[in-house]
Design an enzyme around this catalytic site. Structure first.
Site, PDB file in Angstrom:
ATOM      1  N   HIS A 150      -6.442  -4.751   4.230  1.00 59.53           N
ATOM      2  CA  HIS A 150      -7.226  -3.832   4.933  1.00 59.53           C
ATOM      3  C   HIS A 150      -7.360  -3.926   6.340  1.00 59.53           C
ATOM      4  O   HIS A 150      -7.358  -4.927   6.792  1.00 59.53           O
ATOM      5  CB  HIS A 150      -8.657  -3.952   4.168  1.00 59.53           C
ATOM      6  CG  HIS A 150      -8.843  -3.813   2.672  1.00 59.53           C
ATOM      7  ND1 HIS A 150      -8.658  -2.660   2.145  1.00 59.53           N
ATOM      8  CD2 HIS A 150      -8.930  -4.476   1.813  1.00 59.53           C
ATOM      9  CE1 HIS A 150      -8.723  -2.423   0.854  1.00 59.53           C
ATOM     10  NE2 HIS A 150      -9.050  -3.781   0.549  1.00 59.53           N
TER      11      HIS A 150
ATOM     12  N   ARG B  43       0.765  -1.152   0.076  1.00 60.28           N
ATOM     13  CA  ARG B  43      -0.068   0.189  -0.052  1.00 60.28           C
ATOM     14  C   ARG B  43       0.942   1.075  -0.196  1.00 60.28           C
ATOM     15  O   ARG B  43       0.387   2.114   0.275  1.00 60.28           O
ATOM     16  CB  ARG B  43      -0.856  -0.030   1.101  1.00 60.28           C
ATOM     17  CG  ARG B  43      -1.865  -1.288   1.421  1.00 60.28           C
ATOM     18  CD  ARG B  43      -2.723  -1.428   0.189  1.00 60.28           C
ATOM     19  NE  ARG B  43      -4.011  -2.342   0.483  1.00 60.28           N
ATOM     20  CZ  ARG B  43      -4.791  -2.670  -0.661  1.00 60.28           C
ATOM     21  NH1 ARG B  43      -4.778  -2.178  -1.915  1.00 60.28           N
ATOM     22  NH2 ARG B  43      -5.799  -3.368  -0.435  1.00 60.28           N
TER      23      ARG B  43
ATOM     24  N   HIS C 283      -7.079 -12.752 -11.840  1.00 65.07           N
ATOM     25  CA  HIS C 283      -7.912 -13.297 -10.956  1.00 65.07           C
ATOM     26  C   HIS C 283      -9.327 -13.759 -11.781  1.00 65.07           C
ATOM     27  O   HIS C 283     -10.551 -13.112 -11.505  1.00 65.07           O
ATOM     28  CB  HIS C 283      -8.549 -12.387  -9.609  1.00 65.07           C
ATOM     29  CG  HIS C 283      -8.616 -11.014 -10.112  1.00 65.07           C
ATOM     30  ND1 HIS C 283      -9.193 -10.389 -11.048  1.00 65.07           N
ATOM     31  CD2 HIS C 283      -8.164  -9.717  -9.449  1.00 65.07           C
ATOM     32  CE1 HIS C 283      -9.497  -9.070 -10.939  1.00 65.07           C
ATOM     33  NE2 HIS C 283      -8.655  -8.538 -10.090  1.00 65.07           N
TER      34      HIS C 283
ATOM     35  N   ASP D  85      -3.533 -12.073  -5.064  1.00 68.37           N
ATOM     36  CA  ASP D  85      -4.283 -10.737  -5.003  1.00 68.37           C
ATOM     37  C   ASP D  85      -4.530 -10.271  -3.538  1.00 68.37           C
ATOM     38  O   ASP D  85      -5.463  -9.906  -2.963  1.00 68.37           O
ATOM     39  CB  ASP D  85      -5.799 -11.042  -5.678  1.00 68.37           C
ATOM     40  CG  ASP D  85      -6.358  -9.705  -5.881  1.00 68.37           C
ATOM     41  OD1 ASP D  85      -5.666  -8.681  -5.584  1.00 68.37           O
ATOM     42  OD2 ASP D  85      -7.651  -9.777  -6.195  1.00 68.37           O
TER      43      ASP D  85
ATOM     44  N   GLY E 262     -11.441  -7.446  -0.327  1.00 68.29           N
ATOM     45  CA  GLY E 262     -10.088  -7.820  -0.472  1.00 68.29           C
ATOM     46  C   GLY E 262      -9.760  -8.816   0.691  1.00 68.29           C
ATOM     47  O   GLY E 262     -10.204  -8.445   1.883  1.00 68.29           O
TER      48      GLY E 262
HETATM   49  O1  DOR Z   1     -10.892  -7.455  -3.423  1.00 67.50           O
HETATM   50  C1  DOR Z   1      -9.809  -6.723  -4.075  1.00 67.50           C
HETATM   51  N1  DOR Z   1      -9.254  -5.916  -3.344  1.00 67.50           N
HETATM   52  N2  DOR Z   1      -9.527  -6.796  -5.398  1.00 67.50           N
HETATM   53  C2  DOR Z   1      -9.040  -6.085  -5.908  1.00 67.50           C
HETATM   54  O2  DOR Z   1      -8.410  -6.130  -7.223  1.00 67.50           O
HETATM   55  C3  DOR Z   1      -8.168  -4.728  -5.157  1.00 67.50           C
HETATM   56  C4  DOR Z   1      -7.963  -5.167  -4.026  1.00 67.50           C
HETATM   57  C5  DOR Z   1      -7.528  -4.150  -3.088  1.00 67.50           C
HETATM   58  O3  DOR Z   1      -6.681  -3.400  -3.773  1.00 67.50           O
HETATM   59  O4  DOR Z   1      -7.949  -4.038  -1.975  1.00 67.50           O
HETATM   60 ZN    ZN Z   2      -5.946  -7.094  -7.155  1.00 68.62          ZN
HETATM   61 ZN    ZN Z   3      -8.470  -6.853  -9.325  1.00 72.13          ZN
END
Ligand code: DOR
Ligand code: ZN
Ligand code: ZN
Ligand code: ZN
Length: 358
Positions: A245, A22, A173, A241, A256
């Site tokens: 968070h 991030r 994905h 992926d 995600g």
């Molecule tokens: O669920 C997801 N979160 N899919 C993504 O492609 C991006 C990702 C994120 O950056 O949190």
């Molecule tokens: Zn992603």
């Molecule tokens: Zn994505």
């Protein structure tokens, strides 16, 4: 080749085509150091980072900054992918014409380019400049009517553009039957298309799991289509992926899950133990093929064969504990799952980058 190391199994280290650290902008979710530790704990020695940072990574200078910081941490090699449209506005692609040759991958990353002409111009530029397009067709933010149908259509459109311009296209994905069948057809037609599936889209089905992720957890029929495609060689790679968070952000509905540290165990348990696929195939999907796609095998980004390996315990079951993850975030729906295939140590360039505690 898979060797026996006194009860543990030696595998080539893993290469992750699709990972979200991030930096800059969202370091409270993950920073380069914690992302590197999580990757190393998962058996990875190289990850490809997505550009949905703040600011969006649309310049070679910002990409170089992230790669430099990762090199200073020294636990995991990094390529920072650049955005297709400046600021993810869906329209402006002028920055593509001036990118230096160091940029090898660009992506729309969840901010789909809906306009066909804009995407066509991007593909044409990438062919000229020898850049690979990584497409997140399946997590569009804006969708006119039916998300799933619109996503499949975007997959088909991008495959057609790849074939027409002969632009290398990597589909991220892939999670629906429609998308994987479209990719299979594009490959048969000679389009330079590769694709990845994620561990979570192989493990979960939407009748029992509603964890928020983009693309969403799909039906059992979709999962079957992905597994069949792995068996028949249509799937090139497994990518995490990894999307860290904070708890607050998950409560706000952000999509995600973290994935670096559970990927091998989830895939070994699901694909090898349950589905009977050979470990060599999993190794191909997690190391060899992603390294080829990133150009590592040809030494374009970093030498690919300098004692990067993993020691794994394939026999002792273990329970995933999200509080023991090395990632800064603990958004892990695999928490409590019993897995086989534990990463015990990771070696990168001859140096130990991770060793399990007990
Ligand atoms: O669920 C997801 N979160 N899919 C993504 O492609 C991006 C990702 C994120 O950056 O949190
Ligand atoms: Zn992603
Ligand atoms: Zn994505
Ligand atoms: Zn996304």
């Amino acid at each position: 080749t898979v060797l026996d190391a006194g009860g543990l199994t030696v595998l080539p280290a893993f290469v992750d085509l699709h990972c979200h650290w991030r930096t800059p902008g969202f370091e409270y979710k993950e920073d380069i150091e914690t992302g590197s530790r999580a990757a190393a704990a998962g058996g990875y020695t190289f990850v490809n980072l997505m550009p949905n940072t703040k600011p969006v990574c649309s310049s070679a200078a910002q990409a170089a900054m992230v790669e430099q910081k990762a090199a200073e941490v020294g636990l995991c090699g990094v390529n920072q992918t650049v955005s297709i449209t400046e600021d993810f506005d869906g329209k402006t692609i002028d920055h593509l014409k001036t990118l230096p040759a160091s940029v090898k991958f660009i992506t729309e990353d969840g901010h789909g380019v809906q306009d066909n002409a804009t995407m066509a111009r991007a593909f044409a530029i990438c062919t000229q400049r020898d850049i690979t397009v990584m497409s997140h067709a399946e997590d569009m933010e804006i969708s006119p009517w039916d998300y799933r149908l619109a996503e499949d259509i975007e997959t088909v459109r991008n495959c057609w553009l790849s074939e027409y311009y002969q632009t290398r296209l990597h589909m991220c994905h892939v999670s629906t039957r429609g998308a994987i069948e479209a990719i299979q057809m594009a490959k048969l037609r000679g389009a330079p298309v590769t694709c990845e599936v994620t561990p979570h889209h192989l493990w979960f089905t939407n009748d029992t799991c509603d964890y928020r992720v983009n693309p969403p957890i799909r039906t059992a029929d979709d999962v079957q289509a992905l597994i069949d495609a792995i068996r028949s060689g249509v799937v090139d790679a497994i990518a995490t992926d990894h999307a860290p968070h904070s708890e607050e952000d998950k409560l706000k509905g952000m999509a995600g899950m973290v994935g670096s540290e559970t990927a091998f165990g989830v895939c070994y348990t699901k694909l090898c133990k349950e589905e009977g696929l050979p470990l060599e195939l999993l190794s191909h999907l997690m190391s060899t093929r992603p390294a080829e796609i990133l150009g590592l095998a040809k030494g374009q980004l970093e030498p690919g064969y300098d004692a990067d390996f993993v020691l794994a315990d394939l026999d002792t079951p273990y329970i995933v504990d999200k509080n023991k993850l090395h990632s800064k975030s603990h958004n892990c729906p695999f928490d409590g799952a019993q897995l086989y295939g534990r990463v015990c140590a990771t070696v990168k360039g001859g140096e130990l980058t991770y060793q399990a505690e007990e």
